[in-house]
Write a protein that holds these residues in place. Structure first.
Motif, PDB file in Angstrom:
ATOM      1  N   ILE A 142     -37.295 -40.382 -12.703  1.00 58.14           N
ATOM      2  CA  ILE A 142     -38.543 -39.498 -12.953  1.00 58.14           C
ATOM      3  C   ILE A 142     -38.252 -38.378 -14.008  1.00 58.14           C
ATOM      4  CG2 ILE A 142     -40.136 -37.972 -12.296  1.00 58.14           C
ATOM      5  CD1 ILE A 142     -39.846 -39.262  -9.319  1.00 58.14           C
ATOM      6  N   ASP A 143     -38.899 -38.477 -15.028  1.00 60.48           N
ATOM      7  CA  ASP A 143     -38.753 -37.550 -16.328  1.00 60.48           C
ATOM      8  C   ASP A 143     -39.614 -36.188 -15.945  1.00 60.48           C
ATOM      9  OD1 ASP A 143     -41.500 -37.545 -16.962  1.00 60.48           O
ATOM     10  OD2 ASP A 143     -41.245 -39.181 -18.264  1.00 60.48           O
ATOM     11  N   HIS A 144     -39.311 -35.073 -16.550  1.00 58.60           N
ATOM     12  CA  HIS A 144     -39.729 -33.810 -16.202  1.00 58.60           C
ATOM     13  C   HIS A 144     -41.192 -33.580 -16.397  1.00 58.60           C
ATOM     14  CE1 HIS A 144     -38.498 -33.057 -20.428  1.00 58.60           C
ATOM     15  NE2 HIS A 144     -39.851 -32.566 -20.466  1.00 58.60           N
ATOM     16  N   CYS A 145     -41.989 -34.782 -17.149  1.00 54.13           N
ATOM     17  CA  CYS A 145     -43.241 -34.868 -17.260  1.00 54.13           C
ATOM     18  C   CYS A 145     -43.902 -35.441 -15.985  1.00 54.13           C
ATOM     19  CB  CYS A 145     -43.673 -35.574 -18.544  1.00 54.13           C
ATOM     20  SG  CYS A 145     -42.943 -34.508 -20.028  1.00 54.13           S
ATOM     21  N   GLY A 146     -43.215 -35.904 -15.193  1.00 53.89           N
ATOM     22  CA  GLY A 146     -43.831 -36.715 -13.886  1.00 53.89           C
ATOM     23  C   GLY A 146     -44.509 -38.229 -14.263  1.00 53.89           C
ATOM     24  N   VAL A 147     -43.431 -38.846 -14.832  1.00 52.26           N
ATOM     25  CA  VAL A 147     -43.590 -40.304 -15.028  1.00 52.26           C
ATOM     26  C   VAL A 147     -42.301 -40.884 -14.488  1.00 52.26           C
ATOM     27  CG1 VAL A 147     -43.560 -42.264 -16.662  1.00 52.26           C
ATOM     28  CG2 VAL A 147     -45.005 -40.157 -16.945  1.00 52.26           C
ATOM     29  N   MET A 148     -42.605 -41.532 -13.563  1.00 50.54           N
ATOM     30  CA  MET A 148     -41.338 -42.548 -12.835  1.00 50.54           C
ATOM     31  C   MET A 148     -41.325 -43.677 -13.687  1.00 50.54           C
ATOM     32  SD  MET A 148     -40.494 -43.412  -8.868  1.00 50.54           S
ATOM     33  CE  MET A 148     -42.163 -44.350  -8.456  1.00 50.54           C
ATOM     34  N   TRP A 149     -40.033 -44.058 -14.089  1.00 51.22           N
ATOM     35  CA  TRP A 149     -39.506 -45.281 -14.815  1.00 51.22           C
ATOM     36  C   TRP A 149     -38.923 -45.875 -13.898  1.00 51.22           C
ATOM     37  CZ3 TRP A 149     -41.260 -46.054 -19.899  1.00 51.22           C
ATOM     38  CH2 TRP A 149     -41.744 -45.132 -20.374  1.00 51.22           C
TER      39      TRP A 149
END
Length: 407
Positions: free
Chosen positions: A125-132
């Motif tokens: 999960i990036d710090h912008c709230g998108v889970m890869w």
């Protein structure tokens, strides 16, 4: 207002029927003997059991991530009968062994023609709230492996629970018998526009890089991605097995003077290596960077195999010692040698094969671990009357107290 760790502790208190929980560096949020799912109805669960779509003994948790009020768990389709491969759970525990809620919905796990989710190994999960989400596309790896869909990165917005991108890894970077297993994210700007994704190929010894800005992929190969022959033989709690697993664990050091290091290791290895991310973020360096991949320091020893690793905001690396029922630590400001490697947690019941380890974006930061007795699962040796699988949490600050990693 309770902080993140207090909320987790509150969940454990509710779970354990005790009035207080001592401050300790590591605890268990959830544990399962066998894992279940929140099916749309009891009838649909019964149908899934009867037609072999759900075989409870075959479900194993592998990857873990946390965003705000939820924990996400992957359950790869390594054997037949795994109805869903990515699920979520609440951060506040209401029961010890809850069923998994498929994420983002059941529809994504029942879709055909490779339009849904096939078999998730890990996610980040990036710090912008998108889970890869790293979807391997492979099923039944422990039975008769079948590559039924191409390996794909799936991006999910965690605020809306909507899939916002799908990026198939190009065929030229997926070799015969490739096993795409691990993923970490490198983002350096507030809007995550400069995001790069690093992906390991544990069987064909490669590092694939994905640049989100233009959806470009490229792949590095290097001899440091290979396993050590003598460390490909494992014995854990009396179970002997051989894994020739290469590049697996990756972690990012702190950003400094315009660059940051990528630490990495093969699974079947006792050595840690390092490369500057300025090298691997440049596709022009694919064929002229051999000398940039360097040995970090000393060997961890004959039972020094490590699965996942992560570096916290204070520069402390935590890593899973899979043959030692332990989690280790290293202060990245010190030399990488045996006397600078510590143990922050050890337990021959709860930490049998710690497999994944992630550090979240919360303040204070919390670590998340999956322990899953993977070798016992592989050989059908797990006892369904014992707790085999756990989602655990780690307080990084408390964990390093009175260790060589304390700063």
């Amino acid at each position: 207002m309770l902080n993140a760790l207090a909320i987790i502790l509150a969940g454990i208190i509710a779970n354990s029927n005790v009035s207080s929980v001592p401050q300790k560096p590591i605890g268990t949020l959830y544990r399962w003997k066998q894992m279940d799912f929140v099916f749309p109805s009891p009838e649909e669960r019964e149908i899934a059991v009867n037609n072999g779509q759900y075989v409870q003994a075959n479900v194993i948790p592998l990857g873990v991530e946390r965003w705000k009020s939820r924990v996400f768990v992957s359950t790869p389709r390594w054997k037949k009968g795994i109805p869903a491969s990515l699920s979520c759970l609440p951060i506040v525990a209401e029961e010890a062994s809850p069923p998994l809620t498929p994420y983002p919905s059941w529809d994504w796990h029942t879709a055909d023609n490779c339009t849904g989710i096939t078999s998730v190994f890990r996610m980040a999960i990036d710090h912008c709230g998108v889970m890869w989400v790293l979807d391997s596309g492979q099923v039944e790896a422990f039975e008769t492996p079948r590559q039924i869909c191409p390996p794909t990165l799936i991006a999910i917005n965690l605020e809306t629970d909507k899939v916002v991108g799908r990026f198939q890894i190009p065929e030229q970077f997926v070799l015969q018998d490739s096993l795409i297993t691990n993923i970490i994210l490198d983002s350096r700007d507030p809007q995550c526009k400069d995001l790069h994704v690093y992906i390991s190929d544990v069987r064909r010894f490669g590092l694939t890089v994905f640049r989100v800005a233009d959806a470009a992929f490229w792949r590095f190969s290097h001899y440091t991605f290979y396993p050590e022959p003598l460390l490909s033989n494992y014995t854990l709690h009396g179970v002997n097995f051989q894994w020739t697993d290469g590049l697996f664990g990756m972690s990012l050091g702190n950003y400094h003077l315009g660059d940051r290091p990528l630490y990495y290791h093969a699974m079947s290895s006792s050595f840690e290596f390092v490369v500057s991310t300025s090298v691997i973020r440049d596709p022009a360096r694919v064929n002229n960077s051999t000398d940039e991949f360097k040995l970090l320091g000393e060997s961890r020893g004959p039972i020094g195999q490590v699965s996942a690793a992560a570096v916290d905001r204070n520069g402390i690396m935590f890593f899973n010692l899979v043959l030692q029922d332990s989690i280790g630590c290293w202060d990245t400001r010190k030399e990488y040698k045996v006397e600078n490697l510590g143990i922050v947690a050890k337990n021959n019941k709860t930490l049998v094969f710690p497999n994944d380890l992630r550090l979240d974006h919360e303040i204070p930061q919390v670590g998340w671990i999956i322990s899953n007795r993977l070798p016992m699962y592989q050989f059908n040796l797990n006892n369904p009357d014992e707790y085999n699988y756990r989602v655990m949490f780690l307080d990084p600050v408390t964990a390093i107290a009175n260790t060589v990693c304390q700063y």
